[in-house]
Design an enzyme around this catalytic site. Structure first.
Site, mmCIF file in Angstrom:
data_model
loop_
_atom_site.group_PDB
_atom_site.id
_atom_site.type_symbol
_atom_site.label_atom_id
_atom_site.label_comp_id
_atom_site.label_asym_id
_atom_site.label_seq_id
_atom_site.Cartn_x
_atom_site.Cartn_y
_atom_site.Cartn_z
ATOM 1 C CE LYS A 1 1.585 6.097 1.122
ATOM 2 N NZ LYS A 1 2.363 5.830 -0.112
ATOM 3 C CG ASP B 1 0.400 5.413 -3.394
ATOM 4 O OD1 ASP B 1 -0.500 4.941 -4.127
ATOM 5 O OD2 ASP B 1 0.794 4.846 -2.347
ATOM 6 C CE LYS C 1 0.354 2.651 0.796
ATOM 7 N NZ LYS C 1 0.973 2.748 -0.561
#
Length: 225
Positions: free
Chosen positions: A157, A89, A186
Site C-alpha cells: 500500500k 493495514d 493498494k
C-alpha cells in the site's frame, strides 16, 4: 470487478466519533464497498455494524508512523482480529528501512503476518503493508515492496495519508511492476475524485483507500446514466 469493490471506505481521523463511524458503515452497506477502514478502537463497533454483509472490517496497525515495537504491532493485530477485523493495514518501520536495517523491517512484517495466520478466530485475514512512498527513494520503494512480499503481504500500500504526500500513479505502476503478481497494490492518500480513482486503477491499483468514497461512487454512477 464491481467498481464499488475497489474501495476501502476510510475514517481514520483522530476526532472521529461513533456517530460518524456508524454513518460510514451505513454508506459502505448501501454502496457495497470492499471494506470500512478504521482505527482499532472502533473495530468491534464496525464489526457489529457490518455483520451479515460482505463488507470487510479493516483495521490499521502501527498507524500512522510505523515506529512502534514489533510486539506492540503484533498484539494490536491479535486484538483487532479478536474484535472482528478481516483485513489489517500495517505501517512498516520506515526509519529502519531507510537505515538499511532490512532484517528488522522483514521481522516486523513477518510477525504481523504470523498474527494474521494464527489468529484466534481461525479465519483468513488479509494483510496490507503500508510503505509510505512519499518518504522513500525509488530504490527504497523497491526494497520495501520486496520485503513486504517476502514477509507474506497480500497487498503493498502506498501511503497512510497522514505524511507529506499520498498516492501517485507513478508509484502505483512502480509497485505493481516490482511485486510482479506476488501481491496486490493498494493506493491511498489524496484520492478525492473519479478521475484520480480511475487513473490509479489504470496504473495498476487493485484497491483504493479514501474518505471521499461516496462522492466518487456517486460521480461514477452519474456517468453510467
Amino acid at each position: 470487478m464491481k467498481f464499488s469493490k475497489y474501495f476501502d471506505h476510510t475514517l481514520l481521523k483522530a476526532d472521529a466519533t461513533a456517530a460518524e463511524v456508524k454513518r460510514v458503515c451505513a454508506e459502505a452497506r448501501e454502496y457495497d464497498f470492499a471494506s470500512v477502514c478504521v482505527n482499532s478502537y472502533y473495530t468491534p463497533f464496525v464489526a457489529e455494524e457490518l455483520k451479515d454483509t460482505d463488507v470487510k472490517v479493516c483495521t490499521v496497525i502501527g498507524f500512522p508512523l510505523g515506529a512502534m515495537s514489533t510486539l506492540s504491532k503484533k498484539l494490536e493485530t491479535v486484538d483487532a482480529i479478536e474484535n472482528g477485523a478481516d483485513e489489517i493495514d500495517m505501517v512498516i518501520n520506515v526509519g529502519a528501512l531507510k537505515a538499511g536495517d532490512y532484517d528488522e523491517v522483514l521481522y516486523d512484517i513477518k510477525e504481523v503476518k504470523d498474527a494474521c495466520i494464527h489468529n484466534p478466530a481461525w479465519k483468513e485475514v488479509c494483510l496490507k503493508v503500508i510503505i509510505e512512498t512519499c518518504l522513500l527513494t525509488d530504490e527504497e520503494k523497491r526494497k520495501a515492496c520486496e520485503l513486504a512480499v517476502e514477509g507474506g503481504a497480500d497487498f503493498v500500500k502506498t501511503s497512510t495519508g497522514f505524511s507529506s504526500g499520498g498516492a501517485t500513479t507513478a508509484d502505483v505502476a512502480f509497485m505493481k511492476q516490482t511485486v510482479a503478481g506476488k501481491a496486490w497494490v493498494k493506493a491511498s492518500g489524496g484520492i478525492r475524485d473519479i478521475r484520480t480513482a480511475e487513473a490509479m486503477i489504470h496504473a495498476g491499483a487493485d484497491r483504493l483507500g479514501t474518505s471521499a468514497t461516496v462522492a466518487i461512487i456517486k460521480e461514477y454512477i452519474s456517468k453510467q446514466i
